[in-house]
Scaffold this motif. Structure first.
Motif, PDB file in Angstrom:
ATOM      1  N   THR A  84      16.093  15.765  66.050  1.00 19.38           N
ATOM      2  CA  THR A  84      17.038  16.686  66.692  1.00 19.38           C
ATOM      3  C   THR A  84      18.152  15.921  67.387  1.00 19.38           C
ATOM      4  OG1 THR A  84      15.206  18.257  66.998  1.00 19.38           O
ATOM      5  CG2 THR A  84      17.214  18.689  68.223  1.00 19.38           C
ATOM      6  N   SER A  85      17.837  14.760  67.941  1.00 19.28           N
ATOM      7  CA  SER A  85      18.874  13.924  68.563  1.00 19.28           C
ATOM      8  C   SER A  85      19.887  13.467  67.513  1.00 19.28           C
ATOM      9  CB  SER A  85      18.246  12.707  69.236  1.00 19.28           C
ATOM     10  OG  SER A  85      17.474  13.097  70.336  1.00 19.28           O
ATOM     11  N   LYS A  86      19.403  13.088  66.337  1.00 20.58           N
ATOM     12  CA  LYS A  86      20.311  12.705  65.244  1.00 20.58           C
ATOM     13  C   LYS A  86      21.187  13.891  64.845  1.00 20.58           C
ATOM     14  CE  LYS A  86      17.180   9.338  63.130  1.00 20.58           C
ATOM     15  NZ  LYS A  86      16.317   9.092  61.956  1.00 20.58           N
ATOM     16  N   GLU A  87      20.540  15.052  64.723  1.00 17.63           N
ATOM     17  CA  GLU A  87      21.265  16.265  64.345  1.00 17.63           C
ATOM     18  C   GLU A  87      22.328  16.604  65.398  1.00 17.63           C
ATOM     19  OE1 GLU A  87      20.362  20.947  63.220  1.00 17.63           O
ATOM     20  OE2 GLU A  87      18.686  19.627  63.719  1.00 17.63           O
ATOM     21  N   LEU A  88      21.986  16.415  66.673  1.00 20.27           N
ATOM     22  CA  LEU A  88      22.924  16.691  67.759  1.00 20.27           C
ATOM     23  C   LEU A  88      24.141  15.766  67.667  1.00 20.27           C
ATOM     24  CD1 LEU A  88      23.576  18.288  70.320  1.00 20.27           C
ATOM     25  CD2 LEU A  88      22.317  16.567  71.621  1.00 20.27           C
ATOM     26  N   LYS A  89      23.918  14.496  67.370  1.00 21.09           N
ATOM     27  CA  LYS A  89      25.030  13.559  67.231  1.00 21.09           C
ATOM     28  C   LYS A  89      25.957  13.974  66.093  1.00 21.09           C
ATOM     29  CE  LYS A  89      22.783   9.552  69.258  1.00 21.09           C
ATOM     30  NZ  LYS A  89      22.159   8.262  69.029  1.00 21.09           N
ATOM     31  N   ILE A  90      25.365  14.439  65.003  1.00 19.26           N
ATOM     32  CA  ILE A  90      26.161  14.903  63.861  1.00 19.26           C
ATOM     33  C   ILE A  90      26.985  16.120  64.263  1.00 19.26           C
ATOM     34  CG2 ILE A  90      26.024  15.980  61.573  1.00 19.26           C
ATOM     35  CD1 ILE A  90      23.556  14.129  61.075  1.00 19.26           C
ATOM     36  N   LYS A  91      26.337  17.065  64.957  1.00 21.09           N
ATOM     37  CA  LYS A  91      27.034  18.281  65.398  1.00 21.09           C
ATOM     38  C   LYS A  91      28.162  17.941  66.371  1.00 21.09           C
ATOM     39  CE  LYS A  91      24.381  21.253  63.237  1.00 21.09           C
ATOM     40  NZ  LYS A  91      24.860  22.018  62.096  1.00 21.09           N
ATOM     41  N   GLU A  92      27.953  16.952  67.220  1.00 22.89           N
ATOM     42  CA  GLU A  92      28.998  16.545  68.165  1.00 22.89           C
ATOM     43  C   GLU A  92      30.179  15.931  67.433  1.00 22.89           C
ATOM     44  OE1 GLU A  92      26.783  14.081  70.883  1.00 22.89           O
ATOM     45  OE2 GLU A  92      26.335  15.787  72.201  1.00 22.89           O
ATOM     46  N   ARG A  93      29.883  15.158  66.388  1.00 25.28           N
ATOM     47  CA  ARG A  93      30.949  14.570  65.585  1.00 25.28           C
ATOM     48  C   ARG A  93      31.757  15.665  64.882  1.00 25.28           C
ATOM     49  NH1 ARG A  93      28.364  11.349  61.703  1.00 25.28           N
ATOM     50  NH2 ARG A  93      26.962  10.670  63.339  1.00 25.28           N
ATOM     51  N   VAL A  94      31.038  16.641  64.316  1.00 27.23           N
ATOM     52  CA  VAL A  94      31.704  17.753  63.644  1.00 27.23           C
ATOM     53  C   VAL A  94      32.556  18.534  64.645  1.00 27.23           C
ATOM     54  CG1 VAL A  94      31.298  19.995  62.536  1.00 27.23           C
ATOM     55  CG2 VAL A  94      30.017  17.991  61.789  1.00 27.23           C
ATOM     56  N   LEU A  95      32.000  18.742  65.839  1.00 29.80           N
ATOM     57  CA  LEU A  95      32.731  19.466  66.879  1.00 29.80           C
ATOM     58  C   LEU A  95      34.016  18.733  67.252  1.00 29.80           C
ATOM     59  CD1 LEU A  95      32.742  21.880  68.842  1.00 29.80           C
ATOM     60  CD2 LEU A  95      31.541  20.420  70.479  1.00 29.80           C
ATOM     61  N   GLU A  96      33.957  17.415  67.372  1.00 30.00           N
ATOM     62  CA  GLU A  96      35.156  16.633  67.690  1.00 30.00           C
ATOM     63  C   GLU A  96      36.206  16.751  66.580  1.00 30.00           C
ATOM     64  OE1 GLU A  96      36.654  15.017  70.270  1.00 30.00           O
ATOM     65  OE2 GLU A  96      35.019  16.077  71.268  1.00 30.00           O
ATOM     66  N   GLU A  97      35.734  16.736  65.324  1.00 32.32           N
ATOM     67  CA  GLU A  97      36.662  16.892  64.197  1.00 32.32           C
ATOM     68  C   GLU A  97      37.348  18.253  64.258  1.00 32.32           C
ATOM     69  OE1 GLU A  97      34.333  16.253  60.670  1.00 32.32           O
ATOM     70  OE2 GLU A  97      34.012  14.134  61.126  1.00 32.32           O
TER      71      GLU A  97
END
Length: 145
Positions: A79-92
């Motif tokens: 879930t931590s990995k998934e959260l990092k991915i979601k944060e990256r997508v959010l920044e994009e």
């Protein structure tokens, strides 16, 4: 008096629509990130809740608890990995939204400048007409004397 018509209105409308779409995408990405963050917090709470071992538990209960804690640990990592991915997508999505807003505001400011010029031009034309009417009235008044 004529009314102002912006020649690039369709472009402005298109850019405004793209900005709205980008806002929706940003909100959706933000919502997804919040869900993952909530899931991660729940997993962490469960881990802290069940990690304490009391001396009253049997070996089997301890073994089950240990397996459960390992599963939670694994899920926390995923879930931590998934959260990092979601944060990256959010920044994009945030950057995309900023660009769309800049595009719209660029055309919008051009519209405002052109509208101000148009109004100024119309006011000058009106002032010239008023000056001519006043001059004609003055000439007629002088001729009638």
């Amino acid at each position: 008096m004529e009314y102002y018509q912006f020649r690039l209105q369709k472009l402005l409308d298109i850019r405004a629509d793209k900005e709205e779409e980008s806002k929706r995408n940003f909100k959706e990405a933000q919502s997804e990130r919040l869900k993952v963050e909530e899931k991660l917090n729940n997993l962490k709470e469960n881990y802290t809740k069940y990690r304490e071992m009391s001396g009253e538990e049997s070996v089997i209960e301890r073994k089950i608890k240990h397996v459960y804690l390992n599963a939670i640990n694994y899920n926390i990592a995923e879930t931590s990995k998934e959260l990092k991915i979601k944060e990256r997508v959010l920044e994009e999505k945030r950057e995309d939204l900023k660009l769309k807003q800049i595009d719209r505001k660029t055309v919008e400011s051009l519209k405002e400048k052109q509208k101000a010029e148009f109004i100024k031009e119309q006011e000058l034309i009106e002032q010239k007409m008023n000056d001519e009417f006043a001059l004609y009235a003055f000439i007629r008044q002088q001729n009638s004397l």
